[in-house]
Structures are given as structure tokens and as C-alpha cells.
Design a protein around this motif. Structure first.
Motif, short mmCIF file in Angstrom:
data_model
loop_
_atom_site.label_atom_id
_atom_site.label_comp_id
_atom_site.label_asym_id
_atom_site.label_seq_id
_atom_site.Cartn_x
_atom_site.Cartn_y
_atom_site.Cartn_z
N GLU A 23 0.86 -1.22 0.07
CA GLU A 23 0.02 -0.06 -0.08
C GLU A 23 0.79 1.18 0.07
O GLU A 23 0.57 2.13 -0.48
CB GLU A 23 -0.83 -0.18 1.18
CG GLU A 23 -1.98 1.10 1.24
CD GLU A 23 -1.80 2.41 1.74
OE1 GLU A 23 -2.38 3.41 1.51
OE2 GLU A 23 -0.84 2.38 2.36
N LEU A 42 -11.33 4.37 -3.30
CA LEU A 42 -9.96 4.31 -2.84
C LEU A 42 -9.18 5.51 -3.34
O LEU A 42 -8.38 6.17 -2.80
CB LEU A 42 -9.03 2.81 -3.58
CG LEU A 42 -9.60 1.72 -2.85
CD1 LEU A 42 -8.83 0.59 -3.37
CD2 LEU A 42 -9.25 1.79 -1.27
N VAL A 58 -9.45 7.88 -0.21
CA VAL A 58 -8.14 7.52 0.40
C VAL A 58 -6.95 8.32 -0.03
O VAL A 58 -6.43 8.71 0.75
CB VAL A 58 -8.00 6.02 0.45
CG1 VAL A 58 -6.84 5.43 0.98
CG2 VAL A 58 -9.39 5.25 1.07
N HIS A 78 -3.85 -3.84 -2.79
CA HIS A 78 -4.84 -3.83 -1.80
C HIS A 78 -5.22 -5.38 -1.77
O HIS A 78 -5.65 -5.96 -2.97
CB HIS A 78 -5.89 -2.78 -2.09
CG HIS A 78 -5.69 -1.67 -1.49
ND1 HIS A 78 -6.14 -1.04 -0.22
CD2 HIS A 78 -4.95 -0.45 -2.12
CE1 HIS A 78 -5.73 0.19 -0.15
NE2 HIS A 78 -5.12 0.44 -0.96
N ASN A 91 -15.67 -6.27 -0.95
CA ASN A 91 -15.79 -4.96 -1.83
C ASN A 91 -17.32 -4.49 -1.90
O ASN A 91 -17.50 -3.33 -1.91
CB ASN A 91 -15.04 -4.64 -2.93
CG ASN A 91 -13.29 -5.18 -2.71
OD1 ASN A 91 -13.14 -5.00 -1.71
ND2 ASN A 91 -12.65 -5.20 -3.86
#
Length: 425
Positions: free
Chosen positions: A46, A85, A89, A250, A257
Motif C-alpha cells: 500500500e 480508494l 483514500v 490492496h 468490496n
């Protein structure tokens, strides 16, 4: 026919799958060694992704692009999770790019609209007209028994055209499907998007030039194929276009999900389906059941096998449960929306079936004297094959069907068995 002793895949799985000396398929081995490998350091992966994204933010700025990256989207569950994401994120400014294949379902249009609304991103959409979609469908039905070539060619090519045109150097995909399902690559490879893998795996080996050069092609023109021409090497290198898969950085679990995007972003699943128990995948494709039917007619298995195998590997379903799902869904022939597809391409049912007769796998299909086809083998004949118990994975959780709660929308928003309308635009 050999079948994997752990999941439900046969050895004639396409694109390609291999079995080891324990009778376990490459897809199961990659899943075992990657997604559930205890010493796999997802934290460092990540962090590697963060560095990649930051570097491409700067590169996009240097190129004068108003966008940091492109996310190819359909409006489906992966599109929603990728958007979460990248925007929430990692605080990127993506351009959503989609290819309209003319096979749209009502729920697919609703989910695409929801994606734009929830994430506030711009969308660039290329729409192939239905007459062109019908021409290409007829051609590839006869050539390879596939009515979705233009679908895959569009989403795998048009975003790259856009990247070059608008100088956006990074394209972000979800998971690498051929690795996730068939084990063609493992997570240590950190495989990236290339023209070659796109052609071989998603476009069945065909580029648009092959169609134009084919003497059997009597109706498809260069204009029809416009969104499928891949940019030149010089165009790619001038921008430095790169395609990465989030699944390398990920831990990718489709069910987790989709549960997340249902809860947080109101993604809608189907409420019923004819050819598989999975209600959250390919919600945008109105003719998905007909596509699954063709796969079954060619190879003796279909998408329910894909879905059952994924759930077995994730430890949510036993092999026996998977086989029962295949028994229930995969051998129900003739999908209800086949009549709508036949009208769409202007074929009779006999023409449709005759076109793919030469593509039947003789290892699983045999033509009887009366002209009917007989299935020679299927996974249900291999429930108790030697080695099944040794290959078995422990259950990690109880399997439950993922379904979004009903809303104010009509029933036809959530089924592909009763829906009677394919939406072109």
C-alpha cells in the motif's frame, strides 16, 4: 475431462488454466499463495502504491493535465470501489472513462449515474451506435462465439486513447482478472496493463486491423472500429502512459468490496439472475445471460463455475455447495433474453446455434445421430474424485448471498430475468 480437486474449474477453462501434480489448478494456487499468504506484506504494498500515485500526480501536473489519472468504469462494483480508494483514500482527481457497448441494463445505467453523483468526478463516455454493435456481434459470434468482443475491446482501448489525447499518464484498473480467476500471474509479478495482454486475454487475439483484413468481413468498416485502435508506441511513450492494478496493492476480495460499496455508496445489485447465484457482477450488461449461454455451449461450463470457484477459494463455500450451485444455475439452457438478442442482431435461433457449432469442445460435447448435442461430462460427476479431501480448504466464514436492499425503483431495476428492454444510450 479433469476438474480441479479444490474448486470447480475444468481443464478446458479459457483463457487457460493448468493443474499441478496434486490435481489443483493454477487459479487456486495463486489465490492460496497470494491472497491468503500470511507473510505477504500488504502494508508495504500500500505504501508503494502511495508513492506511485504521488509521482503521477506530479507528472500529470507537469503535462498540464487537469486530471491526475483515468479510471476506466462501467458503473459496477469494481468501479465504485476503485473510485472510493482513489478519491477518498488517496485524494486523487480522476477522469472516469467508459465505453457504452449498447447492451445496457436499467440497473447498469442507474449504477453509472450513482457513481458520478457519489464521487463528483467527470465522465467521458464513448457510445457505439446499436447498428455497429449488432454488426460486430454477428461477426464475432461466427468467428469465436463471443457477442462481447466490442464490449471488452472498448473498455480496454478507449481509455488509452483518452490518456494520450488528454495527456493523462496513469490509468488505474481494479483487479487483474486472469490472475484472480485462472492464476496466469501471481501477486509477486505485480503485472501491469499492456497492449499484448489486452489483446490475448480480453480481445481473444483480435485487433481491429484483423477484422478489416479478413476477407469474410463484409460489413464492418474502419469507422465502426474507431474506439478499438490502440495508440502507437510513440504516442504511448510521449505521454508515458502506464496502467496499474489496485489488486496488486490492496487485498482484493470482491464480496467484501461489494458489501462496502452497498453500505457506503448505495451500489445496487440484481435481485434475481438466471445463470448464476452472483447478483453483483456484470450488472450493466443486459445480455450477460446470453453470453453465459454461449460459453456453456462451447465449453460445457459457464460463469457460475467462475463464481463458485472464487467463493470456494475465499473459504465461504464448500466444493459441494459450489457444485450444487452449478447444478442449479449453469445447466438451465436458453436464457430468457435470448429472444431480445436475436431480434437485436436479426438472427433466427437456428442461425445463432449453427454459427457456434464448430466451436463446441469435443472433449465435453458429442453430437448424437438425431443432430442434438450431448454433454459428456461435468463437475457433478467428480464430487468424490480421489484427492478431493486432501485438496480441501477450511471454511473461513458462512456463505451468504450479497444482495442490496430493495428501494423505490421498480422491480425491473433489479432483475435480468424479467427485464424486457435493452437500453442503447
Amino acid at each position: 475431462m479433469r476438474y480441479c480437486l479444490r474448486c470447480c474449474y475444468p481443464e478446458n477453462t479459457k483463457p487457460y488454466i493448468i493443474f499441478d501434480d496434486k490435481g489443483i489448478c493454477s487459479g487456486c494456487r495463486v489465490h492460496e499463495q497470494g491472497y491468503f499468504k500470511e507473510n505477504l506484506d500488504w502494508t508495504s504494498r500500500e505504501e508503494e502504491l502511495r508513492k506511485i500515485l504521488e509521482s503521477y500526480k506530479k507528472k500529470a501536473e507537469e503535462l498540464g493535465s487537469p486530471y491526475d489519472c483515468i479510471i476506466p468504469v462501467s458503473g459496477g462494483k469494481d468501479s465504485h470501489y476503485q473510485a472510493h480508494l482513489i478519491t477518498k483514500v488517496y485524494k486523487m482527481r480522476p477522469l472516469f472513462v467508459t465505453y457504452n457497448h449498447a447492451y445496457n441494463s436499467k440497473i447498469g445505467i442507474a449504477n453509472l449515474t450513482n457513481l458520478i453523483d457519489k464521487f463528483g468526478c467527470d465522465l467521458l463516455r464513448y457510445t457505439t451506435n446499436p447498428k455497429t454493435a449488432a454488426k460486430i456481434s454477428r461477426y464475432f459470434l461466427k468467428k469465436i462465439g463471443d457477442i462481447t468482443w466490442h464490449y471488452h475491446a472498448g473498455i480496454m482501448t478507449f481509455p488509452i486513447q483518452v490518456a494520450v489525447r488528454y495527456k493523462i499518464p496513469l490509468i488505474i484498473w481494479g483487479e487483474q482478472g486472469e490472475s484472480y480467476l485462472f492464476g496466469m500471474f501471481n501477486l509477486d509479478d505485480k503485472v501491469e496493463f499492456t497492449k499484448k495482454t489486452r489483446q490475448e486475454q480480453m480481445m481473444r487475439g483480435f485487433e481491429p486491423e484483423d477484422v478489416l483484413d479478413d476477407p469474410e468481413n463484409k460489413e464492418i468498416t474502419k469507422t465502426d472500429l474507431a474506439p478499438f485502435f490502440y495508440p502507437s508506441d510513440n504516442e504511448i511513450s510521449s505521454i508515458g502512459v502506464r496502467g496499474i492494478y489496485l489488486g496488486n496493492y490492496h487485498k482484493w476480495d470482491q464480496q467484501r468490496n461489494v458489501e462496502f460499496v452497498i453500505k457506503n455508496y448505495e451500489f445496487k445489485t440484481l435481485q434475481a439472475r438466471q445463470t448464476t447465484f452472483n447478483l453483483y457482477e456484470k450488472t450493466d450488461d443486459f445480455f450477460q445471460d446470453t453470453h453465459n449461454y454461449l460459453k456453456y455451449l462451447k465449453f460445457g461450463y459457464s460463469r457460475c463455475t467462475d463464481h463458485a470457484s472464487v467463493e470456494i477459494r475465499a473459504g465461504r463455500m464448500t466444493r459441494e455447495q459450489g457444485i450444487e450451485m452449478i447444478r442449479k444455475y449453469e445447466h438451465l439452457l436458453r436464457p430468457k433474453n435470448l429472444d431480445i438478442f436475436l431480434k437485436f442482431i436479426g438472427y433466427t435461433e437456428k442461425q445463432f446455434v449453427d454459427e457456434i457449432e464448430h466451436l463446441r469442445d469435443p472433449n465435453v460435447w458429442q453430437k448424437k445421430p438425431d443432430g442434438k448435442w450431448e454433454l459428456l461430462d461435468w463437475i457433478g460427476n467428480h464430487i468424490n474424485d480421489p484427492g478431493v479431501e486432501e485438496a480441501r480448504l477450511p471454511l473461513r466464514e458462512k456463505w451468504e448471498q450479497v444482495k442490496s436492499p430493495p428501494t423505490k425503483f421498480t422491480r425491473n431495476m433489479f432483475t435480468d430475468t424479467d427485464d424486457e428492454e435493452c437500453i442503447y444510450l
